[in-house]
Write a protein that holds these residues in place. Structure first.
Motif, PDB file in Angstrom:
ATOM      1  N   ALA A  90       0.808  -1.221   0.000  1.00 34.56           N
ATOM      2  CA  ALA A  90       0.000   0.000   0.000  1.00 34.56           C
ATOM      3  C   ALA A  90       0.840   1.269   0.000  1.00 34.56           C
ATOM      4  O   ALA A  90       0.501   2.244  -0.681  1.00 34.56           O
ATOM      5  N   LYS A  91       1.955   1.251   0.746  1.00 35.66           N
ATOM      6  CA  LYS A  91       2.740   2.479   0.912  1.00 35.66           C
ATOM      7  C   LYS A  91       4.112   2.406   0.244  1.00 35.66           C
ATOM      8  O   LYS A  91       4.722   3.444  -0.017  1.00 35.66           O
ATOM      9  N   GLY A  92       4.599   1.218   0.011  1.00 39.84           N
ATOM     10  CA  GLY A  92       5.941   1.052  -0.541  1.00 39.84           C
ATOM     11  C   GLY A  92       6.947   0.757   0.555  1.00 39.84           C
ATOM     12  O   GLY A  92       6.765   1.175   1.711  1.00 39.84           O
ATOM     13  N   PRO A  93       8.027   0.033   0.227  1.00 45.21           N
ATOM     14  CA  PRO A  93       9.004  -0.364   1.250  1.00 45.21           C
ATOM     15  C   PRO A  93       9.769   0.799   1.869  1.00 45.21           C
ATOM     16  O   PRO A  93      10.355   0.638   2.945  1.00 45.21           O
ATOM     17  N   ASP A  94       9.780   1.951   1.218  1.00 47.75           N
ATOM     18  CA  ASP A  94      10.535   3.089   1.743  1.00 47.75           C
ATOM     19  C   ASP A  94       9.673   4.068   2.525  1.00 47.75           C
ATOM     20  O   ASP A  94      10.180   5.088   3.008  1.00 47.75           O
ATOM     21  N   HIS A  95       8.396   3.783   2.670  1.00 49.41           N
ATOM     22  CA  HIS A  95       7.494   4.687   3.381  1.00 49.41           C
ATOM     23  C   HIS A  95       7.710   4.577   4.896  1.00 49.41           C
ATOM     24  O   HIS A  95       7.996   3.496   5.417  1.00 49.41           O
ATOM     25  N   PRO A  96       7.569   5.684   5.635  1.00 43.85           N
ATOM     26  CA  PRO A  96       7.733   5.635   7.095  1.00 43.85           C
ATOM     27  C   PRO A  96       6.824   4.622   7.783  1.00 43.85           C
ATOM     28  O   PRO A  96       7.187   4.075   8.832  1.00 43.85           O
ATOM     29  N   ASP A  97       5.643   4.361   7.208  1.00 46.79           N
ATOM     30  CA  ASP A  97       4.736   3.398   7.839  1.00 46.79           C
ATOM     31  C   ASP A  97       5.315   1.985   7.858  1.00 46.79           C
ATOM     32  O   ASP A  97       4.941   1.166   8.703  1.00 46.79           O
ATOM     33  N   ARG A  98       6.203   1.692   6.921  1.00 40.84           N
ATOM     34  CA  ARG A  98       6.874   0.388   6.953  1.00 40.84           C
ATOM     35  C   ARG A  98       7.733   0.282   8.203  1.00 40.84           C
ATOM     36  O   ARG A  98       7.775  -0.766   8.868  1.00 40.84           O
ATOM     37  N   LYS A  99       8.398   1.351   8.579  1.00 42.95           N
ATOM     38  CA  LYS A  99       9.211   1.323   9.793  1.00 42.95           C
ATOM     39  C   LYS A  99       8.330   1.175  11.035  1.00 42.95           C
ATOM     40  O   LYS A  99       8.711   0.502  11.999  1.00 42.95           O
ATOM     41  N   VAL A 100       7.158   1.771  10.992  1.00 39.95           N
ATOM     42  CA  VAL A 100       6.224   1.659  12.124  1.00 39.95           C
ATOM     43  C   VAL A 100       5.820   0.200  12.341  1.00 39.95           C
ATOM     44  O   VAL A 100       5.789  -0.290  13.478  1.00 39.95           O
ATOM     45  N   ILE A 101       5.505  -0.490  11.257  1.00 37.65           N
ATOM     46  CA  ILE A 101       5.064  -1.875  11.399  1.00 37.65           C
ATOM     47  C   ILE A 101       6.220  -2.784  11.796  1.00 37.65           C
ATOM     48  O   ILE A 101       6.019  -3.786  12.516  1.00 37.65           O
ATOM     49  N   ILE A 102       7.448  -2.466  11.398  1.00 35.52           N
ATOM     50  CA  ILE A 102       8.598  -3.264  11.830  1.00 35.52           C
ATOM     51  C   ILE A 102       8.804  -3.103  13.337  1.00 35.52           C
ATOM     52  O   ILE A 102       9.115  -4.074  14.041  1.00 35.52           O
ATOM     53  N   LYS A 103       8.600  -1.896  13.852  1.00 34.53           N
ATOM     54  CA  LYS A 103       8.678  -1.702  15.306  1.00 34.53           C
ATOM     55  C   LYS A 103       7.594  -2.502  16.016  1.00 34.53           C
ATOM     56  O   LYS A 103       7.803  -3.040  17.108  1.00 34.53           O
ATOM     57  N   GLN A 104       6.403  -2.576  15.395  1.00 31.14           N
ATOM     58  CA  GLN A 104       5.326  -3.372  15.986  1.00 31.14           C
ATOM     59  C   GLN A 104       5.707  -4.851  16.006  1.00 31.14           C
ATOM     60  O   GLN A 104       5.438  -5.559  16.985  1.00 31.14           O
ATOM     61  N   ILE A 105       6.319  -5.319  14.924  1.00 32.37           N
ATOM     62  CA  ILE A 105       6.787  -6.703  14.887  1.00 32.37           C
ATOM     63  C   ILE A 105       7.823  -6.937  15.975  1.00 32.37           C
ATOM     64  O   ILE A 105       7.807  -7.966  16.667  1.00 32.37           O
ATOM     65  N   ASP A 106       8.717  -5.970  16.159  1.00 32.01           N
ATOM     66  CA  ASP A 106       9.739  -6.110  17.184  1.00 32.01           C
ATOM     67  C   ASP A 106       9.118  -6.222  18.580  1.00 32.01           C
ATOM     68  O   ASP A 106       9.529  -7.062  19.389  1.00 32.01           O
ATOM     69  N   ARG A 107       8.119  -5.393  18.848  1.00 34.18           N
ATOM     70  CA  ARG A 107       7.441  -5.485  20.147  1.00 34.18           C
ATOM     71  C   ARG A 107       6.748  -6.841  20.299  1.00 34.18           C
ATOM     72  O   ARG A 107       6.713  -7.421  21.395  1.00 34.18           O
ATOM     73  N   THR A 108       6.215  -7.352  19.205  1.00 32.46           N
ATOM     74  CA  THR A 108       5.539  -8.648  19.229  1.00 32.46           C
ATOM     75  C   THR A 108       6.522  -9.768  19.549  1.00 32.46           C
ATOM     76  O   THR A 108       6.187 -10.705  20.295  1.00 32.46           O
ATOM     77  N   ILE A 109       7.732  -9.673  19.022  1.00 35.23           N
ATOM     78  CA  ILE A 109       8.760 -10.663  19.347  1.00 35.23           C
ATOM     79  C   ILE A 109       9.111 -10.583  20.824  1.00 35.23           C
ATOM     80  O   ILE A 109       9.300 -11.614  21.496  1.00 35.23           O
ATOM     81  N   GLY A 110       9.178  -9.377  21.354  1.00 33.61           N
ATOM     82  CA  GLY A 110       9.408  -9.218  22.790  1.00 33.61           C
ATOM     83  C   GLY A 110       8.298  -9.863  23.607  1.00 33.61           C
ATOM     84  O   GLY A 110       8.552 -10.535  24.617  1.00 33.61           O
ATOM     85  N   TYR A 111       7.061  -9.675  23.166  1.00 30.07           N
ATOM     86  CA  TYR A 111       5.919 -10.288  23.854  1.00 30.07           C
ATOM     87  C   TYR A 111       5.985 -11.808  23.760  1.00 30.07           C
ATOM     88  O   TYR A 111       5.678 -12.525  24.727  1.00 30.07           O
TER      89      TYR A 111
END
Length: 439
Positions: A201-222
C-alpha cells in the motif's frame, strides 16, 4: 570377576556405538512464525532491540532466498513441504483453471483442498503420521485436507480480516502458547500478514513500513515473555522467517509502464491470462498461436518471456503441469498490465528470486539452536529438513538438504539424543578396559 567386567565392557561398547534417542516425553517443540513480506533488510534502519537480541540468544541468516515464485502461497508451501514449486504445484496466489477460466482470490483459496492437495505432504501431516500433534494459525495451506487428513487444529484467516491489530497479534501468541503448554502440541505454524500489506500500500521506503517493523519487534518481545510465562524456555524452538521481500513499483512519469496489449492482441491471441498481478504473469495462447505470442512478447521492454518447457532449470518451474505454456517475469519494479493500467500498489513482489529486494529473513532460537551465530545465506527450501530434525521425525521426500543448516543447531545425533550420553559411555568403556587389563 573378569567375566562380569567383560560383560560390562560389552554393554558399554554397544551403548557407545548406538546413537541414543531422547527419552520419551523429552522431544522439544517447534513454533514456525512467518511475517509476510519481511524483506531481509527491513530491520536495518529501525530500532529493533528484540530482534537484535535474537542473534545474541540464537542464530540469524544474513538472508534467505525464496523460491521462484516470490509469492505468498507458493513460497510458504515450499517452506512447509521442502519441495520446489514445480513439485508441490501451488503455482500462484490465485487458484485458477486455464480451461474453465476459473480465478479465485488468494484468501478464498485457503479452504480449497483441491488447490493445495497435489500429492505432496506438508510438515503438519508428516508429523501427525508419526504421532505428533500439530496446529496451524493462519498459515497458508494449514486449513485444508491432504488425502482427506486435516491438521489437528487449524484457524484460517478470512477475507477482509485486518492484519495489523497489535492487540490481536498478542492474543494469537497467547493462544498458540496454550496449545503448547495446555494441549501438548509439538508443532505450530503462525502467520502474520504484515509487513506485506503496508509494503504494497505504501511502498518499502514509506515511514509506515518502519512503524510496522517496530510493531513486529514489540511482538517478538511479547513472544519471548509468553514463552517464559508458559514455562517453555527449555522446551520450545522458534523459527522466524518470511516468504518474499518487496520492491518499489516504478510508475509514470518516471518510466513507461508495461501494457502488454501494445505488443499483442490479447483478445485474439490468448485464451487465458493472469497478467495484472505484479511482477509475474502467465498466459495460455490460443491453439497454434504460441510462437506468435512468444515472439510478440519478446519485443516488449522490461520483461523476460519464457516458454514453459524452456524455463531455466534454476527456476524449478518447468515440470509444473499447472503452469500455462507462457510465463512472464517483469524486470524489478515493473508491474505487468494487460490492457490498461489498473495497478495501484506502491510496492510489490513476484520478481526474480535472485534480486536482493526479494530476499527475506531467518532467525531461530531455543534449546536446540546455537547462540550468537550469524549464518551465511541459504535457500528457504532447506528449512524443511531442519524442522524435521528438530522434531525428530522422518521427513517426507523433499528437495532440501540438512547439510546447509548443520551449523545452526546443537542436534548432533540423528535421533536427537544428547551428545554427552555417547561420550559418557565411551569414558566408561575406557575405564573398564583399564581395570580389566590390570586383573
Amino acid at each position: 570377576m573378569r567375566l562380569e567386567l567383560f560383560l560390562l565392557v560389552t554393554v558399554a561398547i554397544y551403548a557407545a556405538a548406538k546413537p541414543l534417542s531422547k527419552a520419551a516425553g523429552t522431544r522439544n517443540k517447534l513454533l514456525l512464525i512467518s511475517f509476510d513480506g519481511f524483506r531481509w533488510d527491513y530491520d536495518h534502519d529501525v530500532d529493533t532491540p528484540n530482534l537484535d537480541q535474537l542473534l545474541v540468544d540464537g542464530v540469524k541468516a544474513k538472508y534467505i532466498t525464496p523460491p521462484m515464485l516470490t509469492m505468498t502461497a507458493p513460497s510458504h508451501f515450499t517452506t512447509i513441504t521442502g519441495r520446489w514449486v514445480e513439485d508441490h504445484e501451488v503455482v500462484h496466489n490465485m487458484m485458477f483453471n486455464a480451461t474453465t477460466n476459473l480465478k479465485v482470490p488468494y484468501k478464498k483459496t485457503l479452504t480449497k483442498s483441491k488447490w493445495w492437495d497435489n500429492g505432496v505432504l506438508p510438515l503438519w501431516i508428516t508429523a501427525q503420521n508419526q504421532g505428533l500433534k500439530t496446529g496451524s494459525f493462519y498459515f497458508p495451506g494449514g486449513g485444508v485436507t491432504y488425502g482427506g487428513q486435516a491438521v489437528n487444529k487449524a484457524i484460517v484467516e478470512m477475507s477482509g480480516h485486518p492484519d495489523d491489530n497489535e492487540t490481536e497479534w498478542r492474543h494469537n501468541i497467547d493462544r498458540v502458547m496454550s496449545w503448547f503448554s495446555d494441549e501438548n502440541f509439538n508443532l505450530v505454524t503462525l502467520y502474520y500478514g504484515e509487513p506485506d500489506n503496508v509494503g504494497h500500500a505504501k511502498g518499502p521506503d514509506h515511514p509506515d513500513r518502519k512503524v510496522i517493523i517496530k510493531q513486529i519487534d514489540r511482538t517478538i518481545g511479547y513472544l519471548r515473555e509468553a514463552i517464559v510465562r508458559h514455562h517453555l524456555t527449555d522446551k520450545l524452538n522458534v523459527i522466524i522467517t518470511s516468504d518474499h521481500g518487496m520492491t518499489t513499483v516504478k510508475k509514470r512519469p518516471q518510466v513507461d509502464e508495461i501494457i502488454l496489449n501494445k505488443y499483442l492482441n490479447l483478445l485474439k491471441l490468448a485464451s487465458f491470462e493472469i497478467l495484472d498481478y505484479g511482477g509475474f504473469g502467465i498466459l495460455t495462447p490460443r491453439p497454434g498461436k504460441e510462437q506468435e505470442v512468444f515472439n510478440a512478447l519478446s519485443n516488449a521492454p522490461n520483461l523476460t518471456v519464457y516458454k514453459k518447457n524452456e524455463i531455466p532449470e534454476s527456476f524449478h518451474l518447468a515440470k509444473s503441469e499447472r503452469l500455462p505454456p507462457i510465463v512472464i517475469v517483469a524486470d524489478l519494479g515493473f508491474n505487468l498490465n494487460s490492457r490498461f493500467i489498473v495497478y495501484v500498489n506502491k510496492g510489490d513482489h513476484g520478481y526474480h528470486n535472485r534480486e536482493m529486494d526479494m530476499k527475506t529473513i531467518f532467525w531461530a532460537f531455543g534449546p536446540d539452536f546455537k547462540k550468537n551465530f550469524l549464518s551465511e545465506p541459504f535457500d528457504s527450501i532447506h528449512i524443511y529438513p531442519l524442522m524435521c530434525k528438530l522434531l525428530q521425525i522422518e521427513p517426507a521426500p523433499h528437495n532440501g538438504s540438512l547439510s546447509v543448516t548443520e551449523n545452526l543447531n546443537n542436534c548432533v545425533l540423528s535421533a536427537g539424543g544428547p551428545p554427552g550420553a555417547r561420550l559418557s559411555a565411551l569414558l566408561l568403556m575406557l575405564v573398564l578396559l583399564s581395570v580389566l587389563a590390570q586383573l
